[in-house]
Write a protein that holds these residues in place. Sequence first.
Motif, short mmCIF file in Angstrom:
data_model
loop_
_atom_site.label_atom_id
_atom_site.label_comp_id
_atom_site.label_asym_id
_atom_site.label_seq_id
_atom_site.Cartn_x
_atom_site.Cartn_y
_atom_site.Cartn_z
N ASP A 44 -35.38 52.64 54.51
CA ASP A 44 -34.79 51.33 54.79
C ASP A 44 -35.80 50.21 54.52
O ASP A 44 -35.45 49.16 53.99
N MET A 45 -37.04 50.43 54.91
CA MET A 45 -38.08 49.42 54.69
C MET A 45 -38.28 49.16 53.19
O MET A 45 -38.48 48.02 52.77
N ASP A 46 -38.21 50.23 52.41
CA ASP A 46 -38.37 50.08 50.96
C ASP A 46 -37.17 49.36 50.35
O ASP A 46 -37.32 48.60 49.39
N GLY A 47 -35.99 49.61 50.92
CA GLY A 47 -34.78 49.02 50.35
C GLY A 47 -34.46 47.63 50.87
O GLY A 47 -33.92 46.80 50.16
N GLN A 48 -34.82 47.37 52.14
CA GLN A 48 -34.54 46.07 52.75
C GLN A 48 -35.81 45.22 52.75
O GLN A 48 -36.47 45.05 53.77
N THR A 49 -36.15 44.68 51.62
CA THR A 49 -37.41 43.94 51.49
C THR A 49 -37.38 42.61 52.24
O THR A 49 -38.44 42.03 52.52
N ASP A 50 -36.18 42.11 52.57
CA ASP A 50 -36.08 40.85 53.31
C ASP A 50 -36.37 41.03 54.80
O ASP A 50 -36.59 40.04 55.52
N ALA A 51 -36.31 42.26 55.28
CA ALA A 51 -36.56 42.52 56.70
C ALA A 51 -38.05 42.63 56.97
O ALA A 51 -38.81 43.15 56.15
N ASN A 52 -38.48 42.12 58.13
CA ASN A 52 -39.89 42.14 58.52
C ASN A 52 -40.19 43.41 59.31
O ASN A 52 -39.70 43.56 60.44
N PRO A 53 -40.99 44.34 58.77
CA PRO A 53 -41.29 45.58 59.49
C PRO A 53 -41.93 45.33 60.85
O PRO A 53 -41.73 46.11 61.79
N GLN A 54 -42.72 44.24 60.98
CA GLN A 54 -43.39 43.97 62.24
C GLN A 54 -42.40 43.70 63.37
O GLN A 54 -42.65 44.04 64.53
N ASP A 55 -41.26 43.11 63.03
CA ASP A 55 -40.23 42.88 64.04
C ASP A 55 -39.65 44.21 64.52
O ASP A 55 -39.36 44.39 65.71
N PHE A 56 -39.46 45.14 63.59
CA PHE A 56 -38.95 46.45 63.97
C PHE A 56 -39.97 47.19 64.84
O PHE A 56 -39.61 47.80 65.84
N TYR A 57 -41.24 47.10 64.47
CA TYR A 57 -42.29 47.74 65.28
C TYR A 57 -42.32 47.16 66.70
O TYR A 57 -42.52 47.88 67.68
N ALA A 58 -42.11 45.84 66.79
CA ALA A 58 -42.09 45.20 68.11
C ALA A 58 -40.91 45.69 68.94
O ALA A 58 -41.02 45.86 70.16
N LEU A 59 -39.79 45.94 68.27
CA LEU A 59 -38.61 46.42 68.98
C LEU A 59 -38.86 47.78 69.60
O LEU A 59 -38.52 48.02 70.76
#
Length: 221
Positions: A188-203
């Motif tokens: 998903d991270m590779d495909g959704q380049t507009d999403a911020n991985p750091q936000d997911f890590y914070a979640l």
Amino acid sequence: GFKLYPYFFDEKQEELFNTANIYLDAIAMPVFFSAGVVVALIVGIIALLSIYINWFTISKKIYFLFGISVVSLVIMYFTTEKDYKAINEDGIIISMEDTHQELAWTDVESVYLSSYVNSDGSRKASEEYVWEFIFYLKDGEEITIGPFRYEQDTITTSLTIKDKIMQQKIAMYLDGLTDEDWQYVQSDMDGQTDANPQDFYALIQYNPETKEYYDMPYKES
């Protein structure tokens, strides 16, 4: 024609939404209703095409099918018009069929952030990593909010819900991701380049540098 399907739900979402809601899901309808919408749309489109192509020679049955599909869509729309789940500053609202509940944050005992690989069981490509908030109420009832997918909008909404839970000092639990989960998340991270991985890590309270999970203190409201 198929643009009618998302419009069927988007219009209701827009009608119900207001700035006081942290989260709103206006598509809280039984599975058979969702299937009914699709069937009615397909029948209606096929009938409409038949009428358009064979205007003078078409059977009256086709006109009847088209009329039935339109009437069915209208009935299903208004039957589920007020079906939704919402989270706002004051708590959780559940409106489904003849039930309307407005639950205060003080009614919530704890929250579990559940995550899993969702699949329709038919093909590998349809599998995806998703998560849900499961609210355990003091009266024993459970309310599920979600699922959410790896997209920036849903990650941001999930963080907002989580912040509100922490502000209310409600006990919240979450599990670490399995190796299989991480494979889907990485995809998903590779495909959704507009999403911020750091936000997911914070979640999920994960430090990608140390590869460890951490506890987060309650936030002040």
